[in-house]
Design a protein around this motif. Structure first.
Motif, PDB file in Angstrom:
ATOM      1  N   CYS A  96      37.311  40.931  37.755  1.00 38.59           N
ATOM      2  CA  CYS A  96      37.661  40.069  36.308  1.00 38.59           C
ATOM      3  C   CYS A  96      36.272  39.388  36.369  1.00 38.59           C
ATOM      4  CB  CYS A  96      37.875  38.841  37.674  1.00 38.59           C
ATOM      5  SG  CYS A  96      39.841  39.658  39.280  1.00 38.59           S
ATOM      6  N   ASP A 113      34.532  36.386  34.925  1.00 35.50           N
ATOM      7  CA  ASP A 113      34.446  35.313  35.385  1.00 35.50           C
ATOM      8  C   ASP A 113      33.401  34.205  34.755  1.00 35.50           C
ATOM      9  OD1 ASP A 113      37.204  33.887  36.720  1.00 35.50           O
ATOM     10  OD2 ASP A 113      36.950  35.656  38.101  1.00 35.50           O
ATOM     11  N   GLN A 145      40.736  28.965  36.658  1.00 30.78           N
ATOM     12  CA  GLN A 145      39.291  29.517  35.341  1.00 30.78           C
ATOM     13  C   GLN A 145      38.690  28.301  35.175  1.00 30.78           C
ATOM     14  OE1 GLN A 145      40.740  32.112  32.116  1.00 30.78           O
ATOM     15  NE2 GLN A 145      42.784  31.264  32.819  1.00 30.78           N
ATOM     16  N   GLU A 173      36.290  28.636  44.864  1.00 31.80           N
ATOM     17  CA  GLU A 173      37.196  29.298  44.486  1.00 31.80           C
ATOM     18  C   GLU A 173      38.879  28.270  44.714  1.00 31.80           C
ATOM     19  OE1 GLU A 173      36.292  34.382  44.576  1.00 31.80           O
ATOM     20  OE2 GLU A 173      37.993  32.815  45.813  1.00 31.80           O
TER      21      GLU A 173
END
Length: 324
Positions: free
Chosen positions: A66, A68, A195, A241
């Motif tokens: 992913c 990021d 995000q 997160e």
């Protein structure tokens, strides 16, 4: 070109691309807000990966990686307008700690001359997807940037509430405003995690709520004085997160007011887990106010007493908390 044939990343690697701002970001006259300027930086970063043979979609689908952005530090030197075309250059840079570091510059033509409009420092991590489907082996060139969790732990300490109200705890004794909002799926990507663009939205929303709470809302100053807020500098760093449908607590704390011309505020975000506020992001934003001169031009103004008092948090100017 496939990912396995691309040379290792180095500080000499750079790419360029042309980018237009999105219409959604043209909120006041034809100027583009800081959030959408950062979206342009993000697009340049994604295109850099694409040109290097590592498109974000393929990285996820083949390797379970992913892409990021976990640190985004942007200075806006010249305002963008909706019909501008930016020339973006992305250069891989050296740096300490995990993640791929990139230097991004956006330039634009003004009066026949090319001027630098944006300087941004970006850190990208490749987060292994936790969902468990089969994936190919990660390309060797990307292995140094792969992580199993996002964020630089230790930048902010968790807060154990011991039954106290989270919003009261975050604002007690501080010139601050805090609010809480459940993170919707459209603030997330790769199925579950908030995000960078989600935090940009939070930063923008919290400023809007903060000035309204202090009696100097953006609409009020626009109607009464033709003033609008402008942002020359913003930064957001992931600490941990935050996940879809968690409640994100964000506290906006005024740190400095510089000569009644600009002010800097810190934003810290947390999620509440088992009675503890767990930090997920921290950032800073610098704001000034400008008067609209005409449909194209504006200029910065000094804060008047009403705005200066509101930013200082003088009694009667604030409540300090909110929710959505």
């Amino acid at each position: 070109m496939t990912p396995t044939t691309v040379a290792d990343h180095s500080t000499s690697v750079s790419t360029s691309v042309q980018i237009r701002p999105r219409y959604e970001g043209s909120n006041i006259c034809t100027w583009i807000g800081f959030k959408h300027v950062n979206y342009m930086v993000e697009e340049a970063v994604l295109d850099h990966f694409r040109q290097r043979g590592f498109p974000a979609g393929e990285l996820y689908e083949r390797y379970g990686l992913c892409v990021d952005i976990v640190d985004l530090d942007t200075k806006i030197l010249t305002a963008f307008h909706i019909d501008d075309v930016a020339d973006a250059t992305v250069r891989e840079a050296a740096g300490d700690g995990p993640g791929l570091r990139l230097a991004v510059e956006l330039s634009v033509v003004r009066d026949g001359a090319v001027v630098r409009a944006v300087k941004s420092k970006v850190t990208v991590s490749l987060r292994l997807d936790p969902r468990g489907w089969p994936a190919e082996q990660v390309p060797a060139a990307l292995a140094p940037y792969v992580v199993t969790a996002l964020g630089r732990g230790g930048l902010i300490e968790p807060i154990v509430l011991n039954g106290a109200d989270p919003l009261d705890t975050l604002t007690a004794g501080r010139n601050a405003y805090a609010w809480v909002w459940r993170m919707p799926y459209f603030y997330c990507h790769f199925t579950e995690r908030v995000q960078m663009s989600g935090y940009l939205r939070q930063m923008e929303e919290t400023l809007d709520l903060f000035v309204a709470d202090r009696g100097v809302s953006i609409k009020k100053l626009l109607d009464e004085q033709n003033w609008i807020p402008v942002v020359p500098h913003s930064r957001i760093t992931f600490v941990g997160e935050a996940n879809m449908e968690e409640e994100l607590y964000t506290v906006f704390t005024v740190e400095n007011v510089f000569k009644r011309y600009t002010f800097t505020a810190r934003t810290d975000s947390y999620v509440l887990r088992d009675g503890t506020l767990v930090p997920t992001a921290t950032g800073r934003i610098t704001h000034g106010w400008a008067v609209i001169r005409n449909r194209r031009d504006w200029s910065l103004v000094d804060f008047d007493d009403r705005l200066a008092d509101a930013l200082a948090g003088k009694p009667g100017s604030r409540s300090g908390r909110g929710s959505a």
